[in-house]
Design a protein around this motif. Sequence first.
Motif, short mmCIF file in Angstrom:
data_model
loop_
_atom_site.label_atom_id
_atom_site.label_comp_id
_atom_site.label_asym_id
_atom_site.label_seq_id
_atom_site.Cartn_x
_atom_site.Cartn_y
_atom_site.Cartn_z
N ALA A 51 0.81 -1.22 0.00
CA ALA A 51 0.00 0.00 0.00
C ALA A 51 0.84 1.26 0.00
O ALA A 51 0.36 2.32 -0.38
CB ALA A 51 -0.92 0.01 1.21
N GLY A 52 2.08 1.16 0.40
CA GLY A 52 2.92 2.34 0.56
C GLY A 52 3.16 3.11 -0.70
O GLY A 52 3.34 4.33 -0.67
N SER A 53 3.15 2.45 -1.83
CA SER A 53 3.40 3.16 -3.08
C SER A 53 2.21 4.03 -3.49
O SER A 53 2.36 4.98 -4.23
CB SER A 53 3.73 2.17 -4.19
OG SER A 53 2.64 1.29 -4.39
N GLU A 54 1.02 3.71 -2.99
CA GLU A 54 -0.18 4.47 -3.34
C GLU A 54 -0.49 5.57 -2.33
O GLU A 54 -1.24 6.48 -2.63
CB GLU A 54 -1.41 3.54 -3.38
CG GLU A 54 -1.37 2.52 -4.48
CD GLU A 54 -2.65 1.71 -4.51
OE1 GLU A 54 -3.58 2.00 -3.74
OE2 GLU A 54 -2.70 0.79 -5.32
N GLN A 55 0.05 5.47 -1.14
CA GLN A 55 -0.32 6.36 -0.05
C GLN A 55 0.82 7.29 0.31
O GLN A 55 1.99 6.91 0.23
CB GLN A 55 -0.68 5.55 1.20
CG GLN A 55 -1.72 4.47 0.97
CD GLN A 55 -3.09 5.04 0.80
OE1 GLN A 55 -3.41 6.05 1.38
NE2 GLN A 55 -3.91 4.41 -0.02
N GLU A 56 0.48 8.47 0.75
CA GLU A 56 1.45 9.37 1.37
C GLU A 56 1.48 8.97 2.84
O GLU A 56 0.49 9.11 3.55
CB GLU A 56 1.00 10.83 1.21
CG GLU A 56 2.01 11.82 1.74
CD GLU A 56 3.30 11.83 0.94
OE1 GLU A 56 4.34 12.08 1.56
OE2 GLU A 56 3.26 11.60 -0.28
N LEU A 57 2.60 8.45 3.29
CA LEU A 57 2.67 7.85 4.62
C LEU A 57 3.23 8.82 5.65
O LEU A 57 4.20 9.52 5.41
CB LEU A 57 3.55 6.60 4.58
CG LEU A 57 3.10 5.53 3.60
CD1 LEU A 57 4.12 4.41 3.55
CD2 LEU A 57 1.74 4.99 3.98
N SER A 58 2.58 8.80 6.81
CA SER A 58 3.08 9.57 7.94
C SER A 58 2.66 8.87 9.22
O SER A 58 1.47 8.63 9.45
CB SER A 58 2.50 10.99 7.93
OG SER A 58 2.84 11.64 9.13
N ALA A 59 3.62 8.51 10.02
CA ALA A 59 3.32 7.83 11.28
C ALA A 59 2.63 8.76 12.27
O ALA A 59 1.99 8.31 13.20
CB ALA A 59 4.60 7.27 11.89
N ASP A 60 2.75 10.05 12.06
CA ASP A 60 2.13 11.02 12.96
C ASP A 60 0.61 11.01 12.86
O ASP A 60 -0.08 11.31 13.83
CB ASP A 60 2.64 12.43 12.66
CG ASP A 60 4.14 12.54 12.86
OD1 ASP A 60 4.68 11.81 13.70
OD2 ASP A 60 4.76 13.36 12.16
N ALA A 61 0.09 10.68 11.70
CA ALA A 61 -1.36 10.73 11.47
C ALA A 61 -2.00 9.35 11.65
O ALA A 61 -3.01 9.05 11.02
CB ALA A 61 -1.64 11.25 10.07
N TRP A 62 -1.44 8.51 12.48
CA TRP A 62 -1.92 7.14 12.64
C TRP A 62 -3.24 7.08 13.41
O TRP A 62 -3.39 7.71 14.45
CB TRP A 62 -0.88 6.29 13.37
CG TRP A 62 -1.42 4.94 13.69
CD1 TRP A 62 -1.88 4.51 14.90
CD2 TRP A 62 -1.59 3.86 12.79
NE1 TRP A 62 -2.31 3.22 14.79
CE2 TRP A 62 -2.16 2.80 13.51
CE3 TRP A 62 -1.33 3.69 11.44
CZ2 TRP A 62 -2.45 1.57 12.91
CZ3 TRP A 62 -1.63 2.48 10.85
CH2 TRP A 62 -2.18 1.44 11.60
N ASP A 63 -4.18 6.34 12.88
CA ASP A 63 -5.41 5.98 13.58
C ASP A 63 -6.00 4.76 12.88
O ASP A 63 -5.43 4.26 11.90
CB ASP A 63 -6.40 7.14 13.66
CG ASP A 63 -6.91 7.62 12.31
OD1 ASP A 63 -6.56 7.01 11.28
OD2 ASP A 63 -7.66 8.59 12.28
#
Length: 143
Positions: A51-63
Amino acid sequence: MAVISALSQQWQKAELAERMSARLGQELTVKQLLTGATSLQTVCNLVLALAGSEQELSADAWDDGVMVTLFFSAYRLLFVKATQQELSQGEELIISLGSRLSQCVPSAVLNAGQQQQLLLMQQLAQQLVTLRSQRRSCHRNMC
């Protein structure tokens, strides 16, 4: 600079996989599925890799909503693969977990799109069961 950016992305994926693993590790439904050789950490890393290639990832916005979105992205890719060939054990676990994710995540914490993603994963899982059943029947009858 490209190396630093790539390392940063991998670091974010690792953090998200760790958070996802910690969250899912609390669920009895998940623990029941993970009795084989593939660990929850491996499954979470695979979800983030897919999924990482499709998403802008940020651990700060985790829910939980982010987790559902990531699972849905990986699930779609694996659903297409499953219609064409066999999946590895880790990939099968993503399919199984995705279809049961609604038991782990309360719908009250999700937006309408994420609730729709959960429903779609359940429907796709049922279609996959039907497809696999038809294939087994065809092989037994030598169609």
